[in-house]
Design an enzyme around this catalytic site. Structure first.
Site, PDB file in Angstrom:
ATOM      1  N   LYS A   1      24.361  -4.890 -34.982  1.00 32.64           N
ATOM      2  CA  LYS A   1      22.899  -4.976 -35.035  1.00 32.64           C
ATOM      3  C   LYS A   1      22.330  -4.063 -36.110  1.00 32.64           C
ATOM      4  O   LYS A   1      21.376  -4.392 -36.798  1.00 32.64           O
ATOM      5  CB  LYS A   1      22.325  -4.523 -33.687  1.00 32.64           C
ATOM      6  CG  LYS A   1      21.881  -5.685 -32.814  1.00 32.64           C
ATOM      7  CD  LYS A   1      21.038  -5.174 -31.677  1.00 32.64           C
ATOM      8  CE  LYS A   1      21.918  -4.960 -30.461  1.00 32.64           C
ATOM      9  NZ  LYS A   1      21.291  -4.347 -29.329  1.00 32.64           N
ATOM     10  N   ARG A   2      22.944  -2.909 -36.205  1.00 27.60           N
ATOM     11  CA  ARG A   2      22.494  -1.920 -37.173  1.00 27.60           C
ATOM     12  C   ARG A   2      22.519  -2.476 -38.608  1.00 27.60           C
ATOM     13  O   ARG A   2      21.781  -2.056 -39.463  1.00 27.60           O
ATOM     14  CB  ARG A   2      23.415  -0.699 -37.068  1.00 27.60           C
ATOM     15  CG  ARG A   2      22.866   0.598 -37.556  1.00 27.60           C
ATOM     16  CD  ARG A   2      23.708   1.735 -36.982  1.00 27.60           C
ATOM     17  NE  ARG A   2      25.145   1.453 -37.084  1.00 27.60           N
ATOM     18  CZ  ARG A   2      25.868   1.692 -38.173  1.00 27.60           C
ATOM     19  NH1 ARG A   2      25.318   2.197 -39.242  1.00 27.60           N
ATOM     20  NH2 ARG A   2      27.171   1.424 -38.181  1.00 27.60           N
TER      21      ARG A   2
END
Ligand code: GLU
Length: 516
Positions: free
Chosen positions: A275-276
């Protein structure tokens, strides 16, 4: 979510336990601990394509035994993602099938049964060590710079003693009794055989003290009972694969073929995609207006190549060409810009009516959800939308861009800075003059309001005024669209129609003539 099938239970599952699977049966077996992004779906896609290429079956199994980490809604989102992508599931939650249930939490009795069998035949044992003792062992190992590993304290307990302690209610886990010497070889469809020294392997936990199995036990039992022919999973599982081979051996089963697929890394290659790094849950790609076929195509190329130079492949072509020979072992990188570019190519390839079908929901949704301004009446006129989208198709990369790109075709009043009307090296007077003369030319352009009829007299006017085309046409573009970038000017005016185009032009003239 519950399973629609009835559990056949360990007994009936065991009835077919010793015959090898017929044909190709693959599975995706995620833990519902979050929302899968492109990395997880890519692994699922390889598994799915392998099955579809061979005319086999694809299963979905939910590995939900780590209850504390289960994220509500993640299974529903996962299935919705599959359905959006068009990856059909032959057996699994909501679909049912002969080897269910497909949620591991509903299969606890089965794992217990097999754990007992492994204990009985000496391939596993009960371990009563306390958390504190295990921690002390690990601390001591760390001080000696040794890898953390269970010291096999309980492995020497006699079966009778261990049974008695368990019967007396003492808590325990079940551990795999890894052979103390020798080697275990893992065969993987994508690699040379990998040989592990047994002495380096840990007596891994198979059954936890709460009675739930670990991945090692549950996955092996299920892959066998569900008659999986190819275990397609992430590369990170290679290091556990020798344990899995031992469990198969301990249960007297033939192991399926392992296919450890390469990781999907972030664009900079510095770590696994997460996600980062901007990887989104699959349904967000849908909501942004990616086309499922573009996402599928892009994902298929993360670690696989078709062998052809063309990189646009339909689902049918992917199925036809997908073989394990062309799956690589080096990690793939997720590049959002390439995905976006591919989506743009897919949008350009859509037949106009197809584009209308797909873009309409994005345009008609409420303004607060990214749709056209609420003042624009719904439903939209489909024929008009088609004429508008024909002009925008070339530039559109995401369906969700449709409302902003096309808003000026639908709104009554344009909102823009009047200064934009003045092109480079143009002052108010010359611009005003240019627009007034344009109005005259366009108004006289006759009843047939077509791009081909509007452009020649306007080009003649540019020459007559001694301007560059860009100078006059920028003013005109801003006047009729409210922006400096738009589809081709005269085609845009054709779609807007005579009345609207001339009204907007007059409005621009008025703005310049009487600056606020
Ligand atoms: N539950 C495991 C995971 O989500 C599955 C790995 C596998 O496919 O066997 O990583």
């Amino acid at each position: 979510m519950t399973d629609s099938t009835h559990a056949p239970g360990a007994a009936s599952a065991a009835a077919h336990a010793d015959t090898p699977p017929v044909g190709v049966r693959t599975r995706f077996a995620p833990s519902p601990t979050g929302f899968q992004h492109i990395g997880g779906y890519r692994t699922a896609l390889f598994s799915w394509l392998l099955a579809r290429h061979a005319g086999g079956e694809f299963l979905l199994r939910i590995e939900d035994t780590d209850i504390a980490r289960t994220v509500p809604g993640s299974v529903e989102a996962l299935i919705a993602g599959f359905s959006w992508l068009g990856m059909d599931i032959n057996e699994g939650p909501g679909v049912g099938g002969p080897y269910g249930p497909y949620f591991q939490t509903q299969r606890r009795a089965i794992y217990l049964d097999y754990a007992e069998r492994l204990i009985a035949n000496g391939h596993a044992y009960r371990c009563f060590c306390s958390r504190e003792r295990l921690q002390a062992v690990r601390d001591a190992q760390r001080q000696r710079a040794e890898p953390p590993r269970y010291d096999r304290h309980c492995r020497g307990l006699s079966a009778v003693a261990a049974r008695a302690r368990a019967a007396a209610g003492e808590g325990y886990v079940v551990r795999l009794a890894v052979p103390l010497d020798g080697q275990t070889t893992v065969r993987d469809a994508l690699r040379e055989a990998i040989t592990f020294e047994n002495a380096n392997l840990d007596d891994a936990v198979l059954l936890k003290s709460d009675g739930y199995p670990t991945y090692h036990l549950a996955a092996i039992v299920d892959d066998h009972l569900m008659r999986i022919s190819h275990v397609v999973r992430a590369e990170e599982w290679i290091s556990s694969a020798p344990l899995h081979v031992m469990i198969y051996q301990g249960l007297g089963w033939e192991a399926p073929r392992f296919v450890h697929v390469p990781d999907v890394l972030s664009k900079d290659g510095k770590g696994k995609l997460s996600k980062r790094h901007g990887a989104l849950p699959m349904l967000e790609y849908r909501d942004l207006g990616y086309l499922p076929e573009a996402v599928l195509n892009y994902m298929a190329l993360l670690g696989w190549s078709s062998g052809e130079s063309a990189d646009i492949l339909s689902l049918d072509q992917l199925i036809e060409h997908f073989t394990l020979e062309r799956v690589g072992t080096s990690p793939a990188r997720y590049d959002e810009e390439r995905l976006l570019a591919m989506n743009g190519r897919y949008i350009r390839q859509l037949p106009l009516e197809g584009l209308v079908d797909r873009a309409l929901p994005f345009m008609e949704r409420p303004q607060s959800a990214g749709g056209l301004p609420d003042g624009v009446a719904r439903p939209l006129d489909r024929a008009y939308v088609a004429r508008v989208l024909r002009l925008e198709q070339e530039r559109m990369k995401l369906l969700a861009e449709a409302p902003t790109m096309t808003a000026f075709f639908f709104t009554d009043r344009l909102v823009y800075e009047s200064a934009l009307l003045m092109a480079k090296q143009m002052d108010r007077e010359r611009t005003l003059d240019g627009l007034r003369r344009s109005e005259g030319v366009l108004a006289a352009a006759g009843e047939t309001w077509e791009a081909a009829r509007l452009e020649p007299p306007m080009r003649a006017l540019v020459t007559e005024l001694g301007m560059k085309p860009v100078q006059l046409f920028t003013s005109l573009r801003v006047a009729v669209t409210g922006r400096t970038i738009s589809p081709p000017l005269f085609e845009t005016m054709e779609v807007l129609g005579r009345e609207v185009s001339l009204a907007r032009l007059r409005d621009a003239i008025a703005r310049l003539a009487s600056p606020a």
